[in-house]
Design an enzyme around this catalytic site. Structure first.
Site, short mmCIF file in Angstrom:
data_model
loop_
_atom_site.label_atom_id
_atom_site.label_comp_id
_atom_site.label_asym_id
_atom_site.label_seq_id
_atom_site.Cartn_x
_atom_site.Cartn_y
_atom_site.Cartn_z
N TYR A 175 12.64 4.48 4.76
CA TYR A 175 13.75 4.38 3.80
C TYR A 175 15.09 4.52 4.50
O TYR A 175 16.06 3.86 4.14
CB TYR A 175 13.62 5.43 2.70
CG TYR A 175 12.48 5.22 1.73
CD1 TYR A 175 11.58 4.17 1.84
CD2 TYR A 175 12.32 6.09 0.66
CE1 TYR A 175 10.55 4.01 0.95
CE2 TYR A 175 11.28 5.92 -0.25
CZ TYR A 175 10.41 4.88 -0.10
OH TYR A 175 9.39 4.72 -1.00
N ARG A 178 16.28 15.35 11.87
CA ARG A 178 15.14 16.23 12.16
C ARG A 178 15.45 17.14 13.35
O ARG A 178 15.06 18.30 13.36
CB ARG A 178 13.90 15.40 12.47
CG ARG A 178 13.34 14.70 11.27
CD ARG A 178 12.16 13.87 11.66
NE ARG A 178 11.84 12.95 10.59
CZ ARG A 178 10.78 12.17 10.58
NH1 ARG A 178 9.92 12.20 11.59
NH2 ARG A 178 10.56 11.36 9.58
N ASP A 232 4.22 3.97 2.71
CA ASP A 232 4.35 5.31 2.18
C ASP A 232 5.26 6.09 3.11
O ASP A 232 4.93 6.28 4.26
CB ASP A 232 2.97 5.96 2.09
CG ASP A 232 3.03 7.32 1.46
OD1 ASP A 232 4.00 7.62 0.76
OD2 ASP A 232 2.08 8.08 1.66
N GLU A 233 6.39 6.47 2.63
CA GLU A 233 7.37 7.16 3.48
C GLU A 233 6.87 8.47 3.97
O GLU A 233 6.28 9.30 3.66
CB GLU A 233 8.67 7.32 2.70
CG GLU A 233 9.76 8.00 3.43
CD GLU A 233 10.24 7.31 4.68
OE1 GLU A 233 10.47 8.01 5.67
OE2 GLU A 233 10.39 6.10 4.70
N ASP A 254 2.26 3.61 10.40
CA ASP A 254 3.14 4.63 9.86
C ASP A 254 4.57 4.27 10.25
O ASP A 254 4.96 4.40 11.40
CB ASP A 254 2.75 5.99 10.43
CG ASP A 254 3.54 7.13 9.81
OD1 ASP A 254 4.45 6.85 9.00
OD2 ASP A 254 3.24 8.28 10.13
#
Length: 186
Positions: free
Chosen positions: A41, A108, A185-186, A36
């Site tokens: 990006y 975040r 997969d972002e 992961d």
């Protein structure tokens, strides 16, 4: 029907680790790994434009498909794709208010989340830099991210092969190491 064998079924039997000089002996050994690459990006955009994006909270934004005009941009048009940047006094245009597809750790921490709209993200984090994905033929052009993911995967396979060589795995077995299917997969 109960098995007369005392060993567990093949699906849950522990495999012995490869010992130095061992090979797969024609077996179809398979390892499934999931990596992961969080905020991938964002990392790609920072690599492309470190002077504007390193040290700032960053989010990558999808283009707004409901805009009256969707301008084509390429990955090298960094300043054109930089929708919001506090140091440049760039403010989000309503036509570019897409949803976020990648969010840096700094953003975040300020409460910005993936799928937030650009306006909402900037309200949560005023120092946020928003970068729009490149657009080609009226759709997101993910070529630069795919190219970067291929570089990462190539390095990953090379690292695995080096580690296998260091562990004494045969050259023949190392030559069989490959990635069957990969995507980021972002």
């Amino acid at each position: 029907m109960a098995s007369s064998s005392s060993s567990p079924p093949t699906a849950i039997r522990r495999r012995r680790p490869l010992s130095p000089g061992s090979s797969f002996h024609g077996h179809h050994e398979r390892v499934i790994a999931h990596f992961d690459l969080d905020a991938f990006y964002v990392g790609c955009e920072r690599e492309l434009n470190p002077s504007f994006l390193v040290g700032f909270p960053v989010a990558v934004m999808q283009y707004n498909p409901h805009a009256r005009v969707v301008r084509q941009t390429s990955s090298d048009q960094v300043e054109e794709r930089l929708v919001v940047h506090p140091g440049l006094n760039k403010i989000i245009d309503t036509e570019k208010n897409g949803s976020l597809i990648a969010v840096s750790y700094e953003a975040r921490a300020a409460g910005v989340k993936r799928n937030d709209r650009g306006f909402d993200a900037v309200k949560k984090c005023p120092e946020l830099c928003l970068v729009q994905v490149p657009v080609r033929h009226g759709k997101a052009d993910l070529t630069m991210y795919r190219d970067a993911s291929q570089r990462v995967l190539n390095e990953l396979v090379s690292s695995i092969k080096r580690a296998a060589g260091s562990a004494g795995v045969s050259e023949e077995s190392i030559a069989k190491i490959r990635v069957e299917k990969a995507s980021i997969d972002e």
